[in-house]
Enzyme design. Sequence first.
Site, mmCIF file in Angstrom:
data_model
loop_
_atom_site.group_PDB
_atom_site.id
_atom_site.type_symbol
_atom_site.label_atom_id
_atom_site.label_comp_id
_atom_site.label_asym_id
_atom_site.label_seq_id
_atom_site.Cartn_x
_atom_site.Cartn_y
_atom_site.Cartn_z
ATOM 1 C CB ALA A 10 41.890 39.717 53.299
ATOM 2 C CE1 TYR A 153 41.121 31.069 37.661
ATOM 3 C CE2 TYR A 153 40.136 31.659 35.548
ATOM 4 C CZ TYR A 153 40.319 31.901 36.901
ATOM 5 O OH TYR A 153 39.687 32.961 37.499
ATOM 6 C CE LYS A 157 38.139 31.165 40.103
ATOM 7 N NZ LYS A 157 37.858 31.632 41.489
ATOM 8 C CB THR A 189 43.417 41.770 40.735
ATOM 9 O OG1 THR A 189 43.734 41.283 39.427
ATOM 10 C CG2 THR A 189 42.002 42.339 40.745
#
Length: 257
Positions: A10, A153, A157, A189
Amino acid sequence: MNNLTLITGATSGIGRACTQEFASKGHDLILCGRRKQRLEELKLELETKFNIQVKIGCFDITKKDEVSAFVQRLDTQWQNIEILINNAGLALGFDEFHEANIEHWETMLDTNIKGLLYISRAISPLMVNSGKGHIINVCSTAGHEVYPKGNVYCASKHAVDALTKAMRLDLHKYHIKVSQVSPAHVENTEFAKVRFEGDTQKAKIYEEFNPLKSSDVAEIIYFIASRPPHVNIQDVLAMGTQQASSTVINKIGRIYD
Protein backbone atom coordinates in the site's frame (compact mmCIF):
# COMPACT_ATOMS: atom_id res chain seq x y z
CA MET A 1 -16.67 -0.44 9.18
CA ASN A 2 -17.70 0.92 5.81
CA ASN A 3 -16.79 -1.29 2.80
CA LEU A 4 -13.63 -2.43 4.60
CA THR A 5 -10.83 -2.92 2.06
CA LEU A 6 -7.39 -4.47 2.66
CA ILE A 7 -4.61 -3.39 0.30
CA THR A 8 -1.19 -5.05 0.20
CA GLY A 9 1.85 -3.15 -1.04
CA ALA A 10 0.00 0.00 0.00
CA THR A 11 2.91 2.42 0.39
CA SER A 12 3.80 2.97 -3.27
CA GLY A 13 2.68 2.65 -6.86
CA ILE A 14 -0.64 1.03 -7.70
CA GLY A 15 -1.24 0.15 -4.05
CA ARG A 16 -0.86 3.73 -2.88
CA ALA A 17 -3.04 4.96 -5.74
CA CYS A 18 -5.70 2.48 -4.61
CA THR A 19 -5.60 3.91 -1.10
CA GLN A 20 -6.49 7.33 -2.50
CA GLU A 21 -9.16 6.00 -4.87
CA PHE A 22 -10.95 3.84 -2.32
CA ALA A 23 -10.61 6.35 0.53
CA SER A 24 -12.14 9.03 -1.67
CA LYS A 25 -15.18 6.77 -2.07
CA GLY A 26 -15.55 6.35 1.70
CA HIS A 27 -13.98 2.94 2.21
CA ASP A 28 -12.36 2.18 5.54
CA LEU A 29 -8.94 0.65 4.90
CA ILE A 30 -6.39 -1.84 6.17
CA LEU A 31 -3.02 -0.88 4.69
CA CYS A 32 -0.26 -3.48 4.58
CA GLY A 33 3.42 -3.10 3.77
CA ARG A 34 6.93 -3.31 5.18
CA ARG A 35 7.76 0.39 5.60
CA LYS A 36 6.27 1.44 8.90
CA GLN A 37 6.93 5.16 8.64
CA ARG A 38 5.28 5.35 5.23
CA LEU A 39 2.29 3.41 6.54
CA GLU A 40 1.90 5.71 9.52
CA GLU A 41 2.16 8.84 7.37
CA LEU A 42 -0.35 7.45 4.89
CA LYS A 43 -2.78 6.51 7.66
CA LEU A 44 -2.71 10.06 9.04
CA GLU A 45 -3.11 11.58 5.57
CA LEU A 46 -6.11 9.43 4.63
CA GLU A 47 -7.90 9.77 7.96
CA THR A 48 -7.48 13.53 7.91
CA LYS A 49 -8.36 14.06 4.25
CA PHE A 50 -11.22 11.60 3.86
CA ASN A 51 -12.54 11.11 7.42
CA ILE A 52 -12.28 7.32 7.25
CA GLN A 53 -10.89 4.69 9.61
CA VAL A 54 -7.50 3.21 8.75
CA LYS A 55 -5.57 0.34 10.29
CA ILE A 56 -2.00 -0.46 9.31
CA GLY A 57 -0.21 -3.77 9.19
CA CYS A 58 3.57 -3.65 9.02
CA PHE A 59 4.79 -7.10 8.05
CA ASP A 60 6.59 -9.01 5.30
CA ILE A 61 4.05 -10.56 2.92
CA THR A 62 6.54 -13.35 2.12
CA LYS A 63 6.57 -14.57 5.75
CA LYS A 64 3.62 -16.89 6.37
CA ASP A 65 3.79 -16.58 10.15
CA GLU A 66 3.81 -12.77 10.01
CA VAL A 67 0.80 -12.72 7.70
CA SER A 68 -1.15 -15.18 9.85
CA ALA A 69 -0.29 -13.38 13.08
CA PHE A 70 -1.50 -10.05 11.73
CA VAL A 71 -4.84 -11.43 10.58
CA GLN A 72 -5.36 -13.38 13.81
CA ARG A 73 -4.79 -10.19 15.86
CA LEU A 74 -7.50 -8.24 14.06
CA ASP A 75 -10.35 -7.16 16.30
CA THR A 76 -13.80 -8.38 15.32
CA GLN A 77 -14.74 -5.09 13.66
CA TRP A 78 -11.63 -5.25 11.47
CA GLN A 79 -12.28 -8.84 10.39
CA ASN A 80 -15.26 -7.89 8.22
CA ILE A 81 -13.06 -7.41 5.15
CA GLU A 82 -15.20 -7.00 2.04
CA ILE A 83 -12.44 -6.40 -0.51
CA LEU A 84 -8.88 -7.75 -0.66
CA ILE A 85 -6.57 -6.10 -3.19
CA ASN A 86 -3.51 -8.29 -3.72
CA ASN A 87 -1.18 -5.64 -5.07
CA ALA A 88 2.17 -6.52 -3.46
CA GLY A 89 4.57 -7.73 -6.13
CA LEU A 90 7.80 -6.92 -7.94
CA ALA A 91 10.19 -7.71 -10.75
CA LEU A 92 13.90 -8.16 -10.09
CA GLY A 93 16.52 -8.28 -12.81
CA PHE A 94 16.27 -8.28 -16.59
CA ASP A 95 18.60 -11.02 -17.75
CA GLU A 96 18.55 -13.94 -20.15
CA PHE A 97 17.64 -17.19 -18.44
CA HIS A 98 21.12 -18.69 -18.30
CA GLU A 99 22.56 -15.53 -16.71
CA ALA A 100 19.75 -14.69 -14.27
CA ASN A 101 20.29 -14.28 -10.55
CA ILE A 102 18.59 -17.15 -8.71
CA GLU A 103 18.09 -14.98 -5.63
CA HIS A 104 16.04 -12.64 -7.82
CA TRP A 105 13.92 -15.61 -8.88
CA GLU A 106 13.32 -16.64 -5.29
CA THR A 107 12.31 -13.12 -4.23
CA MET A 108 9.84 -12.81 -7.12
CA LEU A 109 8.32 -16.22 -6.44
CA ASP A 110 8.10 -15.55 -2.71
CA THR A 111 6.42 -12.17 -3.21
CA ASN A 112 4.32 -12.54 -6.33
CA ILE A 113 3.00 -16.04 -5.64
CA LYS A 114 3.54 -17.07 -2.04
CA GLY A 115 2.69 -13.66 -0.62
CA LEU A 116 -0.57 -13.60 -2.55
CA LEU A 117 -1.33 -17.11 -1.36
CA TYR A 118 -0.57 -16.41 2.30
CA ILE A 119 -2.77 -13.32 2.62
CA SER A 120 -5.57 -14.78 0.49
CA ARG A 121 -5.58 -17.99 2.54
CA ALA A 122 -5.79 -15.95 5.74
CA ILE A 123 -8.57 -13.60 4.56
CA SER A 124 -10.76 -15.88 2.43
CA PRO A 125 -12.18 -17.87 5.41
CA LEU A 126 -13.42 -14.58 6.89
CA MET A 127 -15.21 -13.87 3.61
CA VAL A 128 -16.68 -17.38 3.48
CA ASN A 129 -18.00 -16.97 7.02
CA SER A 130 -19.62 -13.64 6.16
CA GLY A 131 -21.07 -14.96 2.91
CA LYS A 132 -19.59 -12.26 0.72
CA GLY A 133 -16.31 -10.73 -0.42
CA HIS A 134 -14.21 -9.73 -3.39
CA ILE A 135 -10.59 -10.64 -4.03
CA ILE A 136 -8.85 -8.57 -6.71
CA ASN A 137 -5.39 -9.69 -7.81
CA VAL A 138 -2.98 -7.35 -9.56
CA CYS A 139 -1.66 -9.48 -12.41
CA SER A 140 0.10 -8.10 -15.50
CA THR A 141 0.26 -8.39 -19.25
CA ALA A 142 3.22 -10.59 -18.31
CA GLY A 143 0.62 -13.04 -17.01
CA HIS A 144 -0.81 -13.36 -20.52
CA GLU A 145 2.33 -13.32 -22.69
CA VAL A 146 6.07 -13.68 -22.17
CA TYR A 147 8.89 -11.45 -23.34
CA PRO A 148 12.68 -11.78 -23.64
CA LYS A 149 14.50 -11.57 -20.30
CA GLY A 150 11.18 -11.66 -18.44
CA ASN A 151 11.43 -15.41 -17.72
CA VAL A 152 10.57 -15.91 -14.02
CA TYR A 153 8.68 -12.63 -13.61
CA CYS A 154 6.41 -13.71 -16.48
CA ALA A 155 6.09 -17.17 -14.93
CA SER A 156 5.08 -15.68 -11.60
CA LYS A 157 2.39 -13.54 -13.21
CA HIS A 158 1.11 -16.50 -15.24
CA ALA A 159 0.75 -18.19 -11.85
CA VAL A 160 -1.30 -15.23 -10.59
CA ASP A 161 -3.59 -15.61 -13.61
CA ALA A 162 -4.02 -19.33 -12.90
CA LEU A 163 -4.60 -18.76 -9.19
CA THR A 164 -7.22 -16.11 -9.91
CA LYS A 165 -9.15 -18.63 -12.01
CA ALA A 166 -8.66 -21.44 -9.48
CA MET A 167 -9.73 -19.28 -6.53
CA ARG A 168 -12.85 -18.21 -8.44
CA LEU A 169 -13.82 -21.83 -9.09
CA ASP A 170 -13.51 -22.69 -5.40
CA LEU A 171 -15.03 -19.54 -3.90
CA HIS A 172 -17.85 -18.46 -6.22
CA LYS A 173 -20.35 -20.78 -4.48
CA TYR A 174 -19.77 -18.79 -1.28
CA HIS A 175 -20.79 -15.56 -3.05
CA ILE A 176 -17.18 -14.39 -3.26
CA LYS A 177 -15.99 -12.67 -6.42
CA VAL A 178 -12.42 -13.20 -7.64
CA SER A 179 -11.08 -10.78 -10.27
CA GLN A 180 -7.83 -9.44 -11.59
CA VAL A 181 -6.43 -6.47 -13.45
CA SER A 182 -3.57 -7.00 -15.90
CA PRO A 183 -1.77 -3.73 -16.67
CA ALA A 184 1.15 -3.25 -19.03
CA HIS A 185 3.74 -0.52 -18.36
CA VAL A 186 2.71 1.72 -15.45
CA GLU A 187 4.50 4.85 -14.26
CA ASN A 188 4.30 6.59 -10.87
CA THR A 189 5.49 3.34 -9.33
CA GLU A 190 8.77 1.89 -8.06
CA PHE A 191 8.60 -1.02 -10.51
CA ALA A 192 11.53 -0.05 -12.78
CA LYS A 193 13.64 1.22 -9.88
CA VAL A 194 13.23 -2.10 -8.09
CA ARG A 195 13.74 -4.21 -11.23
CA PHE A 196 17.04 -2.47 -11.93
CA GLU A 197 18.06 -2.40 -8.26
CA GLY A 198 18.17 1.37 -7.90
CA ASP A 199 19.98 2.10 -11.17
CA THR A 200 18.22 5.35 -12.05
CA GLN A 201 19.55 5.43 -15.61
CA LYS A 202 18.27 1.96 -16.48
CA ALA A 203 15.00 2.77 -14.74
CA LYS A 204 14.27 5.62 -17.17
CA ILE A 205 12.09 3.46 -19.38
CA TYR A 206 9.15 5.81 -19.92
CA GLU A 207 10.84 8.78 -21.56
CA GLU A 208 9.81 7.86 -25.12
CA PHE A 209 6.12 7.01 -24.59
CA ASN A 210 3.18 7.49 -22.24
CA PRO A 211 2.43 4.37 -20.22
CA LEU A 212 -0.51 3.95 -17.88
CA LYS A 213 -0.38 5.85 -14.60
CA SER A 214 -0.84 4.13 -11.27
CA SER A 215 -4.00 6.18 -10.79
CA ASP A 216 -5.40 4.75 -14.05
CA VAL A 217 -5.03 1.24 -12.70
CA ALA A 218 -6.52 2.23 -9.34
CA GLU A 219 -9.58 3.60 -11.13
CA ILE A 220 -9.96 0.32 -13.02
CA ILE A 221 -9.68 -1.64 -9.78
CA TYR A 222 -12.34 0.52 -8.14
CA PHE A 223 -14.61 0.02 -11.15
CA ILE A 224 -14.21 -3.76 -10.80
CA ALA A 225 -14.92 -3.54 -7.06
CA SER A 226 -17.96 -1.31 -7.38
CA ARG A 227 -20.08 -3.40 -9.75
CA PRO A 228 -23.46 -4.71 -8.51
CA PRO A 229 -23.43 -7.97 -6.52
CA HIS A 230 -24.50 -10.07 -9.52
CA VAL A 231 -21.65 -8.78 -11.73
CA ASN A 232 -18.05 -10.02 -11.58
CA ILE A 233 -15.51 -8.57 -13.99
CA GLN A 234 -13.01 -11.39 -14.20
CA ASP A 235 -10.07 -9.63 -15.84
CA VAL A 236 -9.19 -6.27 -17.33
CA LEU A 237 -6.19 -6.16 -19.69
CA ALA A 238 -5.01 -2.55 -19.91
CA MET A 239 -2.22 -0.79 -21.81
CA GLY A 240 -1.31 2.73 -22.72
CA THR A 241 -2.43 3.82 -26.17
CA GLN A 242 1.16 3.70 -27.47
CA GLN A 243 1.61 0.10 -26.34
CA ALA A 244 0.24 -2.84 -28.35
CA SER A 245 1.92 -5.70 -26.49
CA SER A 246 4.66 -6.26 -23.92
CA THR A 247 7.32 -5.62 -26.57
CA VAL A 248 5.54 -3.52 -29.23
CA ILE A 249 5.57 0.15 -28.20
CA ASN A 250 5.30 3.26 -30.36
CA LYS A 251 8.22 5.20 -28.91
CA ILE A 252 7.69 8.53 -30.67
CA GLY A 253 7.68 10.60 -27.50
CA ARG A 254 5.35 11.43 -24.64
CA ILE A 255 2.63 12.77 -26.89
CA TYR A 256 -0.11 12.69 -24.23
CA ASP A 257 1.59 14.87 -21.60
